[in-house]
Scaffold this active site. Structure first.
Site, PDB file in Angstrom:
ATOM      1  N   TYR A 285      46.537  -6.935  -3.236  1.00 19.48           N
ATOM      2  CA  TYR A 285      47.262  -7.662  -2.189  1.00 19.48           C
ATOM      3  C   TYR A 285      46.750  -9.102  -2.028  1.00 19.48           C
ATOM      4  O   TYR A 285      47.547 -10.040  -2.023  1.00 19.48           O
ATOM      5  CB  TYR A 285      47.173  -6.895  -0.872  1.00 19.48           C
ATOM      6  CG  TYR A 285      47.995  -7.492   0.237  1.00 19.48           C
ATOM      7  CD1 TYR A 285      49.367  -7.644   0.108  1.00 19.48           C
ATOM      8  CD2 TYR A 285      47.399  -7.917   1.416  1.00 19.48           C
ATOM      9  CE1 TYR A 285      50.120  -8.199   1.127  1.00 19.48           C
ATOM     10  CE2 TYR A 285      48.137  -8.472   2.440  1.00 19.48           C
ATOM     11  CZ  TYR A 285      49.505  -8.605   2.289  1.00 19.48           C
ATOM     12  OH  TYR A 285      50.246  -9.168   3.296  1.00 19.48           O
ATOM     13  N   GLU A 292      51.118 -16.253  -4.977  1.00 22.45           N
ATOM     14  CA  GLU A 292      52.225 -16.844  -4.223  1.00 22.45           C
ATOM     15  C   GLU A 292      51.850 -18.245  -3.722  1.00 22.45           C
ATOM     16  O   GLU A 292      52.674 -19.174  -3.755  1.00 22.45           O
ATOM     17  CB  GLU A 292      52.586 -15.945  -3.045  1.00 22.45           C
ATOM     18  CG  GLU A 292      53.165 -14.594  -3.434  1.00 22.45           C
ATOM     19  CD  GLU A 292      53.309 -13.657  -2.247  1.00 22.45           C
ATOM     20  OE1 GLU A 292      53.344 -14.158  -1.109  1.00 22.45           O
ATOM     21  OE2 GLU A 292      53.381 -12.433  -2.446  1.00 22.45           O
TER      22      GLU A 292
END
Length: 361
Positions: A285, A292
């Site tokens: 994660y 991103e």
């Protein structure tokens, strides 16, 4: 070996007889109920006279059921026998004179009045449970809801599996060259999966799942900004290697999350899958959020140059506000969201494995 008699302690309830045989490390247990309502016990073990063979027999006052439950521990042998009729006995044995090896088990001993109170408390508890269950309305659509959730998770699992397998195969065949055309080969399926993921925000609002609305919204909205805004509208971003890492990390996480929910719809659990679902997010994660963030940072000069999505301003303030400023603010929100979701996922993991430990104990 001598055949000796062990010490036996007894207690009763309205429906059961409890016997505790003082015999440690018992082996070769032979416990049976004869036709004359007599219990026969024979075993080898360590009793009052050391290691020997011990046996005894008890003729019960009234009929008992033939099923005998027994459990042998390192210290003793526990025996439970159910009475044929639930009533209080004046004594245990048919003969009025108590056998010398038999004594009351004061740890479990109750008088008749105390036993009646215990029986009454159990009955009240049972009736209260029935009353509570009768007041809780059963959902007539539970099967339909579970079917919908199963199909949704299955479709998402197949979609992300397709992405993961194709990207892996292309990586082995093409090597680093596969980095540069990831978007053009995987975008359609990723568009489909992420548009379907909007249902994960709707499902908790409808009460279909217990997952929190805010964590689901943060993840779905964050991914859709990257996919539809950063990659989908800026052609210069579509050939960058960062697309490969974002898509690969997303699909790896979902490869274990959706099968876990599929099995949960059927009331089934695989321990390895459960561990992977609640553990793999710890490294993946944060890596996904970093990938991103790299994509957002790489797009900033492109938005400045193209003025795409720029916000018009009054002439006093300037011509327009570049969309890159909004993306810079989004970067801050992204890492705040990472902290919030990481905390949420950690609590989920802690609660999950704590409940599993309680079940084991």
């Amino acid at each position: 070996m001598q055949i000796l008699t062990p010490h036996v302690y007894w207690a009763q309830r309205h429906g059961e007889i409890y016997l505790r045989v003082e015999l440690s490390d018992a082996k070769n247990l032979n416990i049976s109920l004869q036709e004359n309502n007599t219990l026969q016990f024979r075993a080898q073990g360590h009793g009052a006279k050391g290691d020997n063979e011990y046996e005894f027999s008890l003729s019960f006052l009234e009929p008992v059921r033939p099923e005998i439950d027994h459990k042998s521990t390192q210290r003793q042998v526990d025996i439970k026998i159910k009475k044929q009729e639930e009533r209080w006995w004046d004594r245990l044995t048919l003969q009025e004179k108590k056998p010398v090896f038999l004594a009351p088990d004061f740890d479990r001993w109750l008088d008749e009045s105390d036993a009646e109170m215990e029986l009454q408390a159990k009955e009240e508890k049972r009736l209260n449970k029935i009353s509570v269950e009768s007041r809780v309305r059963k959902d007539p659509y539970i099967g339909l809801k579970k079917g919908y959730l199963f199909v949704y998770n299955l479709v998402q699992f197949l979609g992300f599996s397709w992405i993961f397998v194709n990207m892996t195969v292309r990586l082995f065949i093409l090597g680093q060259d596969s980095f540069y055309d990831t978007f053009h080969t995987m975008a359609d399926m990723m568009y489909f999966c992420q548009m379907m993921a909007v249902l994960e925000v709707i499902n908790p609002l409808l009460g279909l799942v217990k997952t929190g609305f805010i964590p689901a919204m943060i993840q779905v909205a964050g991914r859709n900004v990257i996919l539809f805004v950063i990659f989908g509208t800026v052609e210069e971003m579509q050939n960058k290697p960062v697309v490969f890492f974002v898509f690969y990390l997303w699909s790896t996480i979902e490869l274990f999350r959706y099968p876990f929910y599929m099995l949960a719809c059927m009331g089934t659990e695989w321990k390895l899958l459960t561990w992977l679902r609640y553990s793999l997010w710890i490294p993946l994660y944060p890596l996904g959020v970093i990938a991103e963030a790299v994509a957002v940072i790489q797009s900033l000069p492109i938005f400045d140059e193209t003025r795409l999505f720029s916000i018009p301003l009054p002439s006093v303030l300037g011509h327009s506000l570049s969309f890159s400023y909004i993306l810079q603010l989004y970067l801050v929100i992204m890492f705040l969201g990472l902290f919030f979701n990481f905390q949420h996922l950690y609590k989920q993991r802690k609660r999950r494995f704590r409940s599993r430990k309680r079940k084991v104990h």
